[in-house]
Design an enzyme around this catalytic site. Structure first.
Site: not given
Length: 185
Positions: A42-43, A99, A109, A137, A144
């Site tokens: 993903f990164e 993750y 989640i 992201n 956050y």
């Protein structure tokens, strides 16, 4: 009391889905490593993962993890962290990875995992919780910011990988008194 021994299972019930958040065990390492590899993909850096299950077993005293599992016992998310000491504030928790599998995103989640990490930090009397997020992201950054995290855009990361450590060229230090030989600590 050790916070890891008192983590309660947290249940999320969106549309009949039950997710349990619990402390990870050594038996979870294969699934955790699978999630670490998914995160690296993903990164956009899958080649950077060199960790193995064997290494995780050998080094398990250095990290802790909590996992999110579905009703079938499949691990669908995880948070991996360790305790660190920062000179400016003292004992801290470093969240290395948070993750959730793509098919389980948008179900809160990740929020539940972050909630548990923060409970652990409080129980352990940590003075700081720190983690990194990639600048692109935006979903994570939004989460956050929503929970009040400070996103520092000033500090840069400095890393040596295993090869860099092996090949490190010591900095020449000529102006120090060398009357006593330096030893490896």
């Amino acid at each position: 009391m050790n916070s890891l021994s008192c983590i309660l299972k947290q249940q999320i019930k969106p549309e009949k889905m039950i997710i349990n958040i619990r402390k990870a065990t050594e038996a979870d390492f294969p699934a955790i490593l699978g999630l670490i590899k998914e995160l690296a993909l993903f990164e956009k850096a899958p080649e950077k993962v060199t960790n193995t299950i064997e290494q995780m077993k050998e080094e398990q005293g250095l990290f802790r993890s909590i996992v999110a599992e579905n009703k079938d016992g499949e691990i669908v998310g995880m948070a991996l962290y360790f305790f660190a000491y920062y000179t400016w504030v003292g004992k801290s928790l470093y969240l290395d990875d948070l993750y959730v599998k793509e098919s389980y995103r948008k179900l809160k989640i990740g929020s539940a995992l972050l909630n548990e990490v923060m409970k652990i930090a409080k129980a352990e009397n940590c003075k700081r919780v720190r983690w990194q997020v990639l600048h692109w992201n935006q979903n994570a950054i939004n989460l956050y910011k929503k929970v009040g995290a400070f996103i520092d855009e000033e500090w840069l990361n400095c890393d040596f990988d295993a090869e860099g450590i092996r090949n490190f060229k010591a900095i020449k230090v000529e102006n120090l008194d060398k009357s006593e030989e330096t030893t490896h600590i």
